[in-house]
Structure formats: C-alpha cells, structure tokens
Design an enzyme around this catalytic site. Structure first.
Site, PDB file in Angstrom:
ATOM      1  N   HIS A 114      32.534 -43.991  15.771  1.00  0.00           N
ATOM      2  CA  HIS A 114      33.152 -44.819  16.819  1.00  0.00           C
ATOM      3  C   HIS A 114      32.438 -44.666  18.167  1.00  0.00           C
ATOM      4  CE1 HIS A 114      36.183 -45.764  13.935  1.00  0.00           C
ATOM      5  NE2 HIS A 114      36.754 -44.582  13.959  1.00  0.00           N
ATOM      6  N   ASP A 126      34.117 -44.163   5.487  1.00  0.00           N
ATOM      7  CA  ASP A 126      35.326 -43.795   6.226  1.00  0.00           C
ATOM      8  C   ASP A 126      36.233 -45.030   6.220  1.00  0.00           C
ATOM      9  OD1 ASP A 126      36.225 -41.617   8.542  1.00  0.00           O
ATOM     10  OD2 ASP A 126      36.936 -43.660   8.963  1.00  0.00           O
ATOM     11  N   HIS A 138      37.963 -46.294   8.477  1.00  0.00           N
ATOM     12  CA  HIS A 138      37.894 -47.062   9.726  1.00  0.00           C
ATOM     13  C   HIS A 138      36.502 -47.668   9.878  1.00  0.00           C
ATOM     14  CE1 HIS A 138      40.979 -43.864  10.312  1.00  0.00           C
ATOM     15  NE2 HIS A 138      41.685 -44.939  10.660  1.00  0.00           N
ATOM     16  N   ASP A 153      39.584 -40.206   4.598  1.00  0.00           N
ATOM     17  CA  ASP A 153      40.803 -40.931   4.981  1.00  0.00           C
ATOM     18  C   ASP A 153      41.172 -42.155   4.125  1.00  0.00           C
ATOM     19  OD1 ASP A 153      38.683 -42.195   6.246  1.00  0.00           O
ATOM     20  OD2 ASP A 153      39.401 -41.816   8.289  1.00  0.00           O
TER      21      ASP A 153
HETATM   22 ZN   LIG Z   1      38.315 -42.665   9.858  1.00  0.00          ZN
END
Ligand SMILES: [Zn+2]
Length: 308
Positions: A117, A154, A156, A231
């Site tokens: 991120h 991941d 996200h 995750d």
């Molecule tokens: Zn994540």
C-alpha cells in the site's frame, strides 16, 4: 532455502494497537523449530539509493527524519519512531536479499515485507516503503534481471505497487484481491482480478491459475516476487474471503508450480494476515514457507520433474 527476518527490530506501538506485530516473531520461531533445511538470516537495511528507485526523495527524507505531516503519518497507521524507519528499511532490504538469493537458489523468502500500500510519495495501511517495487528495481539496476513480475495474492489490492510501476513495461503487476475490500479506490495493475466476498477455495484457485496463465502469455519475467498474504484465510478479520488452510497450500503450490514449469525464480514476501486467532495467521505463513522450501529443494535437483 534462505529466509530473511527483521522482527527483532521492534517497532514500538501503543497498547491495544491493531497491527499484529507479534506474528513476525512467532513465525520466525515456528520456522526455526519446525522446518528443516531453512537458513534464517538477518535482513540488511535498504539504503537511500534503493528506496529512491521506487520513492520520491522528499518522502524518503520526511520518513527518515520524522517530518511527515500528521495526516500522512496517520495514513501509515504507525506512530513515527526511529525504530519504525529502521524496521521498514530492514523489511525492504530483506525482499532485495530474497530476490538475490532466489536468482541463485530458485526460491527464497522474507518473513516480512509485502508492504504494497506504499506509494512513491506516501505510505498507507501499515506500509511505509514498497519492498516489492524497490526490490524489482534494485535487481534491474544491478543488472541481475531485465523483467520482473509481482504476483500479489494478499487479499487487499496492491494499489501502491500498481501506482509506482504504472507505465513501466519491464515490471508486470498482478493483483488478485477482494473486489469490495480495502483499498476502496483501486489503482490499475497490469492484471487485476477482483473476487467476490465469500469466495472459496475452488473459485479462487480457478481464478488464480487463469491469471497466472494470462500473465505468462503476455510477459516473460526473469524473476517473480510473490506476496503470499495470509488474509484470504477464512479466519481472517479483514479478509472477507473463505479460503481454508489446505486451499491456501494449493494456492502456494499453484504459484510455485507454475513458476517452476517456466523456470522463473521467485522471492516470497509475507504481506498481510489479521486472523481472529493469530495462530491461524502464523500457520498460513508457515505453510507458505514450508511449501516454498519443498519446491526449492526440487529446483536444486535439476533432474527432478517440477512436482514436490
Ligand atoms: Zn492485506
């Protein structure tokens, strides 16, 4: 297999902070106790020249000196400290080292990293520096590879990675993520696959194999960096998908097997994992290291067929 760690550079957090800092030490202990044939090595620090391959000079300076404004610091999600800077540099350095080791040994891993991120000019979501973008560019700078692929599993989206590397035809970004999950404004990777809430093993694995095949139909990397987030697991607080532990082993095997068939070395980073039970998160990460190690032994045996 060479595995790099930086968990002993502890980032001080206030009581009750929701980042699962403990998982990194637990993971290293579990790797040391339970996996044979893994060499644990302390991560080196990524220097400014490395960070500047993916980040703006002003951002690197502001992070290093603790001069980010309060809003930018809040976006990262950690309070500033010298230890935060050191840990972030070590975590990025570990992915650089894992890439170098992978080019030599086929597969290597960072027990942290996957901080996808982080943008060129800002952090976010517990990510300070973008280790995968930095490492891909360091390998190119040093003449080790021409083309690299970042396979981000991941849950996200790898928004920072996609942003930093947009317009760079030498690094392919693939992100398979929850469509409705954070970040809510997504960036365009070279290949994005958005999955619905509740997605289970079989749907996930079908989408993953199709994405890997599509990527390798368009792009021939000399090296891959695999963000093996924990995750997507069904026990994750933030993931919203329903992958089981055996399903995540199949995920890892799909990545390692596909890359092995194409003789593409791979560096593995851990990325996110926010289990309701931290033990579940550590089990997913440990399983990834175990699968990586099994595939790495095969890699070293050139006469073996690529199936562990
Ligand atoms: Zn994540």
């Amino acid at each position: 297999m060479r595995v790099y760690y930086a968990d002993h550079f502890v980032l001080p957090l206030p009581e009750g902070h929701r980042f699962p800092m403990r998982k990194y030490r637990m993971l290293r202990d579990a790797v040391a106790e339970r996996l044979d044939g893994v060499e644990l090595l302390e991560a080196q620090r990524a220097d400014d020249a490395m960070l500047l391959l993916a980040h703006d000079a002003q951002y690197v300076a502001q992070v290093s000196l603790g001069q980010l404004d309060a809003a930018r610091q809040r976006e990262i999600g950690f309070p500033w400290s010298e230890a935060m800077v050191e840990r972030s540099r070590r975590s990025a350095g570990a992915t650089v080292q894992a890439c170098r080791a992978a080019l030599h040994d086929g597969i290597a891993a960072n027990l942290a990293g996957g901080t996808h991120h982080a943008y060129a000019d800002k952090g976010g979501g517990f990510c300070v520096f973008n280790d995968a973008a930095i490492a891909a560019r360091v390998m190119q700078r040093d003449g080790c590879v021409q083309r690299a692929a970042i396979i981000d599993l991941d849950v996200h989206q790898g928004n920072g990675t996609a942003s930093i590397l947009s317009g760079d035809p030498t690094v392919f970004t693939l992100s398979l993520h929850g469509e409705k999950n954070y970040p809510f404004r997504k960036e365009a990777s070279d290949l994005d696959v958005g999955l619905p809430d509740g997605c289970g093993d079989d749907d996930y694995l079908g989408a993953l194999q199709a994405a890997l095949d599509a990527m390798l139909g368009r792009f021939s990397p000399d090296l891959a960096i695999y963000l093996a987030g924990a995750d997507p697991h069904e026990g994750d607080r933030l993931g919203r998908l329903k992958l089981t532990l055996p399903g995540l082993a199949r995920r890892d095997d799909a990545v390692f097997g596909t890359l092995a068939r194409h003789r593409i070395p791979v560096a593995v980073a851990m990325a996110g994992g926010y289990g309701n039970r931290i033990e579940d998160t550590v089990a997913v990460h440990l399983q990834t290291i175990a699968r990586a190690s099994a595939w790495q032994r095969r890699w070293l045996d050139r006469h073996a067929t690529p199936t562990p």
